[in-house]
Design a protein around this motif. Structure first.
Motif, PDB file in Angstrom:
ATOM      1  N   ASP A  40      28.091  53.204  46.445  1.00  0.00           N
ATOM      2  CA  ASP A  40      26.976  52.894  45.632  1.00  0.00           C
ATOM      3  C   ASP A  40      27.564  52.032  44.839  1.00  0.00           C
ATOM      4  O   ASP A  40      26.494  51.516  43.584  1.00  0.00           O
ATOM      5  CB  ASP A  40      26.716  54.433  44.654  1.00  0.00           C
ATOM      6  CG  ASP A  40      27.978  54.746  43.920  1.00  0.00           C
ATOM      7  OD1 ASP A  40      28.945  54.432  44.313  1.00  0.00           O
ATOM      8  OD2 ASP A  40      27.742  55.927  43.256  1.00  0.00           O
ATOM      9  N   ASP A  41      28.665  51.326  44.731  1.00  0.00           N
ATOM     10  CA  ASP A  41      29.179  50.232  43.893  1.00  0.00           C
ATOM     11  C   ASP A  41      29.933  49.459  44.646  1.00  0.00           C
ATOM     12  O   ASP A  41      31.056  49.288  44.101  1.00  0.00           O
ATOM     13  CB  ASP A  41      29.567  50.818  42.505  1.00  0.00           C
ATOM     14  CG  ASP A  41      29.686  49.433  41.561  1.00  0.00           C
ATOM     15  OD1 ASP A  41      29.101  48.199  41.911  1.00  0.00           O
ATOM     16  OD2 ASP A  41      30.360  49.793  40.444  1.00  0.00           O
ATOM     17  N   VAL A  42      29.360  49.055  45.743  1.00  0.00           N
ATOM     18  CA  VAL A  42      30.406  47.954  46.569  1.00  0.00           C
ATOM     19  C   VAL A  42      30.996  46.659  46.123  1.00  0.00           C
ATOM     20  O   VAL A  42      31.852  46.434  45.835  1.00  0.00           O
ATOM     21  CB  VAL A  42      29.664  47.637  47.999  1.00  0.00           C
ATOM     22  CG1 VAL A  42      30.695  46.977  48.863  1.00  0.00           C
ATOM     23  CG2 VAL A  42      29.639  48.996  48.680  1.00  0.00           C
ATOM     24  N   ARG A  43      29.823  46.035  45.371  1.00  0.00           N
ATOM     25  CA  ARG A  43      30.066  44.716  44.737  1.00  0.00           C
ATOM     26  C   ARG A  43      31.060  44.774  43.519  1.00  0.00           C
ATOM     27  O   ARG A  43      32.109  44.075  43.439  1.00  0.00           O
ATOM     28  CB  ARG A  43      28.731  44.272  43.986  1.00  0.00           C
ATOM     29  CG  ARG A  43      28.933  42.651  43.563  1.00  0.00           C
ATOM     30  CD  ARG A  43      27.807  42.376  42.876  1.00  0.00           C
ATOM     31  NE  ARG A  43      26.544  42.275  43.844  1.00  0.00           N
ATOM     32  CZ  ARG A  43      26.448  40.988  44.693  1.00  0.00           C
ATOM     33  NH1 ARG A  43      27.398  39.920  44.294  1.00  0.00           N
ATOM     34  NH2 ARG A  43      25.778  40.961  45.373  1.00  0.00           N
ATOM     35  N   GLY A  44      30.883  46.017  42.891  1.00  0.00           N
ATOM     36  CA  GLY A  44      31.981  46.184  41.645  1.00  0.00           C
ATOM     37  C   GLY A  44      33.264  46.480  42.255  1.00  0.00           C
ATOM     38  O   GLY A  44      34.345  46.162  41.488  1.00  0.00           O
ATOM     39  N   ALA A  45      33.163  47.285  43.297  1.00  0.00           N
ATOM     40  CA  ALA A  45      34.537  47.831  43.878  1.00  0.00           C
ATOM     41  C   ALA A  45      35.305  46.561  44.664  1.00  0.00           C
ATOM     42  O   ALA A  45      36.638  46.455  44.387  1.00  0.00           O
ATOM     43  CB  ALA A  45      34.618  48.706  45.106  1.00  0.00           C
ATOM     44  N   LEU A  46      34.851  45.622  45.109  1.00  0.00           N
ATOM     45  CA  LEU A  46      35.228  44.196  45.385  1.00  0.00           C
ATOM     46  C   LEU A  46      35.902  43.552  44.543  1.00  0.00           C
ATOM     47  O   LEU A  46      37.008  42.830  44.509  1.00  0.00           O
ATOM     48  CB  LEU A  46      34.226  43.560  46.273  1.00  0.00           C
ATOM     49  CG  LEU A  46      33.810  44.126  47.612  1.00  0.00           C
ATOM     50  CD1 LEU A  46      32.872  43.359  48.451  1.00  0.00           C
ATOM     51  CD2 LEU A  46      35.020  44.359  48.419  1.00  0.00           C
ATOM     52  N   GLU A  47      35.004  43.417  43.202  1.00  0.00           N
ATOM     53  CA  GLU A  47      35.589  42.543  42.189  1.00  0.00           C
ATOM     54  C   GLU A  47      36.882  43.283  41.492  1.00  0.00           C
ATOM     55  O   GLU A  47      37.682  42.544  41.017  1.00  0.00           O
ATOM     56  CB  GLU A  47      34.254  42.631  41.045  1.00  0.00           C
ATOM     57  CG  GLU A  47      33.137  42.007  41.274  1.00  0.00           C
ATOM     58  CD  GLU A  47      32.164  41.784  40.289  1.00  0.00           C
ATOM     59  OE1 GLU A  47      32.227  42.638  39.381  1.00  0.00           O
ATOM     60  OE2 GLU A  47      31.012  41.174  40.549  1.00  0.00           O
ATOM     61  N   ALA A  48      36.998  44.614  41.484  1.00  0.00           N
ATOM     62  CA  ALA A  48      37.931  45.383  40.962  1.00  0.00           C
ATOM     63  C   ALA A  48      39.293  44.923  42.055  1.00  0.00           C
ATOM     64  O   ALA A  48      40.444  44.928  41.558  1.00  0.00           O
ATOM     65  CB  ALA A  48      37.751  46.863  41.025  1.00  0.00           C
ATOM     66  N   ILE A  49      39.034  45.002  43.287  1.00  0.00           N
ATOM     67  CA  ILE A  49      40.194  44.531  44.236  1.00  0.00           C
ATOM     68  C   ILE A  49      40.635  43.105  44.114  1.00  0.00           C
ATOM     69  O   ILE A  49      41.899  42.929  43.873  1.00  0.00           O
ATOM     70  CB  ILE A  49      39.609  44.757  45.819  1.00  0.00           C
ATOM     71  CG1 ILE A  49      39.444  46.301  46.153  1.00  0.00           C
ATOM     72  CG2 ILE A  49      40.635  44.279  46.562  1.00  0.00           C
ATOM     73  CD1 ILE A  49      38.905  46.469  47.483  1.00  0.00           C
ATOM     74  N   ASP A  50      39.695  42.274  43.685  1.00  0.00           N
ATOM     75  CA  ASP A  50      40.128  40.891  43.565  1.00  0.00           C
ATOM     76  C   ASP A  50      40.802  40.770  42.182  1.00  0.00           C
ATOM     77  O   ASP A  50      41.923  39.700  42.196  1.00  0.00           O
ATOM     78  CB  ASP A  50      38.537  39.848  43.498  1.00  0.00           C
ATOM     79  CG  ASP A  50      38.221  39.913  45.003  1.00  0.00           C
ATOM     80  OD1 ASP A  50      38.748  40.274  45.816  1.00  0.00           O
ATOM     81  OD2 ASP A  50      36.904  39.500  44.953  1.00  0.00           O
ATOM     82  N   THR A  51      40.535  41.412  41.319  1.00  0.00           N
ATOM     83  CA  THR A  51      41.114  41.257  39.861  1.00  0.00           C
ATOM     84  C   THR A  51      42.379  41.888  39.990  1.00  0.00           C
ATOM     85  O   THR A  51      43.328  41.409  39.283  1.00  0.00           O
ATOM     86  CB  THR A  51      40.418  42.208  38.608  1.00  0.00           C
ATOM     87  OG1 THR A  51      38.837  41.473  38.761  1.00  0.00           O
ATOM     88  CG2 THR A  51      40.724  41.984  37.467  1.00  0.00           C
ATOM     89  N   ALA A  52      42.498  42.930  40.690  1.00  0.00           N
ATOM     90  CA  ALA A  52      43.822  43.662  40.752  1.00  0.00           C
ATOM     91  C   ALA A  52      44.925  42.710  41.593  1.00  0.00           C
ATOM     92  O   ALA A  52      46.146  42.723  41.368  1.00  0.00           O
ATOM     93  CB  ALA A  52      43.823  45.371  41.296  1.00  0.00           C
TER      94      ALA A  52
END
Length: 829
Positions: A662-674
């Motif tokens: 339900d929040d794929v875009r946000g999860a990808l941003e979290a991966i990139d940031t980490a």
């Protein structure tokens, strides 16, 4: 005389515009489809034939004989193979090896993960790719050099000259650009943009493999001397391998690697047509090339049958014209020449129109196939084939009516004032319609089966949940691997992340590690070799695998995580003086391993132990703590191999992360940031696993789409011909239709009469097409270990579709004729 023939031919074209249009358009579409397939086939057959002396270039393939599994052939070999072969075979003039690795390239602020190949200095001497800058033959001589393609040079240096410029690799080494080669053509097996020497300062993990005959990790190519007898070399290759490859002493006794790995040589020009595991680019098998060649012939056959059918149908209406010509002195030879000339003229017009259609379709066709295809008007072979087809179809279409009509008795025809003649041409036309629809139905069945298998592959339960899984690559790289545990722990704390785990295995990738194992009390001479993979403790839960017996890894239990010594973690050779030792640990096995190891059930395997490892120095004493449901390591072409998982304190090449749907875009941003926080100098490299799995079936997807396209064209062409024949038949039966209506026949009765006449050949076509299609598709499905059942549904649907199309084609025209006034029909002629 010739002028008169041309005038008559043009008048007939204009007078019978419908039949002329059907004839020309149908033939043009068929020839255009044939040309497009021929262009594709010619491109496939041209792979790597542009190398100088390609007849003497060979790739070494290895067939791995793993106990308990089917032999598996790969295009990869061991690093020491090339040097040893060159030393032992005087016929071998040169060798080169190719190893692939992913590296970070940086120039100023531009940096990307790139696929790099490492090759021997002989690489560009054996394969003469054209260079635009630098010396091709010496470009790989320096371990600090690097060679780029034009595309890659523009990417990092813009329009400036790249030669002599420096580029940083893996944030550690500065390399000098020693050459720039032209972008590789589409008709080559090779796929690379960056080449470094195999002894490059930036090469990783190769030192420990230089003498390792058990690690299949590189491609090996050999060039034979002129006049060398390849068959003699092949005959001596296997005995030489058995003498040269070392014998390993493992837990189950000695194994000669010459028996485990069988080498063979295949011509470089044939590599693309013999696809193997490990190829740089997906190949096209000879069977597929033969299949598409056959489809080209079948499509043009349908168009040719249309042409011949309508030519014979219309020619019988010209009996009076022929009779008058004979009365005024025309010879039979002249009449035959007239009809064949008209027929050839039509086919040449169709050929010109087909070339126009090819030019319009070729850009989209090339883009779909991802190939640089072009119709080469200077190619004498291709032009000869097309002109030969045109003349053959023209002569075949004009021959029957020419010889049939030229044999009429003009007195009988003129006396009867007949506009038509009897004879066997109607039976011939129906036979040709049967052939047409047999081909069309066969192609429809093939399309349905190919797409059915694709849907099966895309939706099959793979043993894990494939949705919302992200693959994070390059986590085992120096400067990154030390931060991996912290990175994954950060991600696990994010509510948008469901799970994260380190791993050395990604489903769908072809890398594989196998090891010998020994069971307590087992036969010491029995070879049991199964797959082994190292994963993080959270791998099974993150992947969504199902444990059917026992438990998962638990990192809080010290016995679950194997503690390897530092020299093993760094991939270094065993230090001298190291005493033999074994390490305890836990293992998860799959269902196939349960069967391979002889356990009665998954539950019976829990708590059992086995020894793993093929080293005389170290081994693993493993306890089975759980059994996971079988899952697909590779595509469904391959059987599921027996295997086990372990977890240790080593480095992992990749990581898998499951994100919330339900929040794929946000999860990808979290991966990139980490990632940026943990590794600011290395770009992130991530992809959805589902996309990678889809790429495994790209070739089948293209095959299915091409089959669908050409099947559709075949149906359209067949319907054009059927419409023309229906029109002709209705015209010839105008009086009969009028009389039937006067006697009380309804429009439905008339339509039923004509539709049934053309239904019979379609029904007969089904009886011919079904067994042939069943045989062909059964053979195609055999290439998949896991496949759909070949059931009657696609055959029934294809037959019903062909019949419905025939009814629609004939019925619409028949209804129009049947609604005409009877008085018009009775005044006909």
């Amino acid at each position: 005389m010739f002028r008169n023939y041309v005038t008559v031919a043009l008048r007939n074209l204009v007078k019978h515009r419908l039949y002329s249009a059907i004839n020309i358009v149908g033939l043009a579409v068929g020839l255009a489809a044939c040309v497009l397939i021929l262009v594709f086939v010619r491109n496939e057959l041209s792979y790597d034939r542009f190398f100088t002396g390609h007849e003497r270039l060979y790739q070494v393939a290895i067939t791995a004989n793993t106990p308990g599994r089917q032999p598996e052939k790969t295009s990869m070999t061991m690093l020491p193979f090339a040097r040893a072969m060159k030393e032992s075979f005087p016929e071998v003039e040169e060798t080169t090896r190719i190893v692939r690795q992913r590296s970070v390239l940086r120039r100023d602020e531009t940096q990307f993960f790139e696929l790099v190949i490492l090759a021997d200095a002989s690489m560009f001497r054996m394969f003469d790719f054209p260079f635009v800058a630098g010396d091709r033959e010496t470009s790989l001589d320096q371990p600090t050099g690097i060679v780029l393609s034009e595309r890659m040079a523009r990417k990092y240096f813009g329009e400036r000259s790249a030669l002599g410029q420096t580029i940083t690799i893996d944030n550690q080494h500065e390399l000098v650009v020693t050459g720039v080669f032209k972008d590789l053509p589409s008709n080559t097996q090779f796929d690379f943009d960056i080449v470094m020497p195999i002894n490059s300062v930036a090469a990783r993990n190769l030192r420990a493999l230089e003498e390792n005959w058990g690690a299949i990790c590189c491609k090996t190519y050999v060039r034979l001397a002129e006049g060398a007898d390849i068959e003699d070399v092949r005959e001596r290759l296997l005995p030489w391998m058995k003498r040269t490859a070392p014998t390993l002493n493992g837990p189950n006794g000695s194994v000669n690697l010459g028996d485990a790995f069988i080498p063979s040589l295949r011509p470089v020009a044939d590599v693309h047509m013999e696809p193997l595991l490990g190829d740089m680019r997906p190949g096209t098998s000879k069977a597929e090339i033969y299949t598409f060649s056959a489809v080209a012939l079948l499509v043009v056959a349908i168009a040719s049958i249309n042409f011949m059918n309508l030519a014979t149908a219309r020619a019988t209406q010209r009996a009076r014209e022929v009779s008058v010509r004979k009365v005024v002195g025309a010879s039979r030879t002249q009449i035959v020449a007239q009809f064949i000339g008209e027929s050839v003229l039509l086919t040449l017009i169709g050929l010109l129109l087909s070339l126009a259609l090819v030019e319009l379709a070729l850009p989209a066709y090339s883009a779909f196939l991802q190939k640089d295809l072009a119709f080469d008007y200077s190619d004498p072979a291709l032009l000869a084939i097309l002109l030969g087809l045109a003349f053959f179809v023209g002569i075949a279409g004009g021959a029957y009516p020419a010889f049939f009509l030229s044999g009429f008795n003009p007195a009988k025809v003129l006396k009867g004032a007949s506009s038509g003649v009897g004879g066997g041409s109607g039976r011939l036309r129906m036979i040709l319609v049967v052939v047409q629809f047999s081909i069309s139905i066969g192609l429809m069945v093939a399309t349905a089966v190919v797409y059915g298998q694709l849907l099966f592959a895309q939706n099959k339960n793979l043993g894990f949940q494939r949705d919302n899984l992200v693959v994070l690559s390059g986590t085992g790289r120096p400067g990154v691997r030390d931060n991996l545990n912290g990175l994954l722990e950060t991600l696990r704390q994010d509510p948008r992340i469901v799970g994260a785990a380190a791993t050395n295995i990604i489903p769908g990738e072809m890398d594989e590690s196998n090891t010998n194992i020994r069971l307590p009390g087992g036969d010491p001479t029995e070879q049991i070799v199964i797959r082994n993979d190292t994963v993080g403790p959270e791998f099974v839960s993150t992947m969504g695998m199902r444990i059917i017996a026992g438990r998962d890894f638990d990192k809080s239990r010290g016995t679950d995580v194997i503690q390897r010594p530092d020299w093993q973690l760094r991939g270094e050779p065993t230090p001298e003086g190291t005493q033999p030792f074994s390490q305890p640990g836990a293992a998860l096995i799959n269902e196939s391993a349960v069967r391979r190891l002889g356990y009665a059930s998954p539950e019976a395997a829990i708590g059992q132990t086995f020894t793993a490892g093929d080293s005389e120095v170290s081994s693993l004493d493993l306890t089975i703590i759980g059994v996971v449901e079988d899952f697909h390591f590779r595509s469904i072409h391959d059987p599921i191999a027996p295997g086990f998982f372990i977890t240790d304190n080593g480095y992992s090449s990749d990581a898998v992360i499951r994100v919330r749907g339900d929040d794929v875009r946000g999860a990808l941003e979290a991966i990139d940031t980490a990632w940026r926080n943990a590794n600011p100098s290395v770009p992130v490299q991530r992809a959805f696993l589902d996309d990678q799995l889809q790429a495994l079936y790209e070739r089948e997807q293209q095959t299915g789409t091409l089959f669908a396209a050409f099947s559709g064209l075949a149906i359209v062409i067949a319907c054009l011909g059927l419409f023309g024949l229906a029109s002709f038949t209705a015209e010839r039966r105008t009086k009969e239709i009028g009389l039937r209506k006067v006697l009380g026949a309804s429009v439905t009765d008339i339509v039923r009469l004509l539709v049934w006449q053309f239904s019979k050949p379609v029904l007969v076509a089904n009886l011919i097409a079904w067994p042939l299609a069943w045989y062909g598709m059964s053979r195609w499905l055999e290439s998949f270990t896991y496949r759909i059942d070949l059931n009657p549904l696609p055959f029934l649907l294809a037959g019903a579709a062909a019949l419905a199309i025939a009814w629609a084609t004939v019925g619409l025209h028949a209804a129009k004729v049947a609604r005409s006034k009877p008085v018009t029909a009775l005044r006909y002629e």
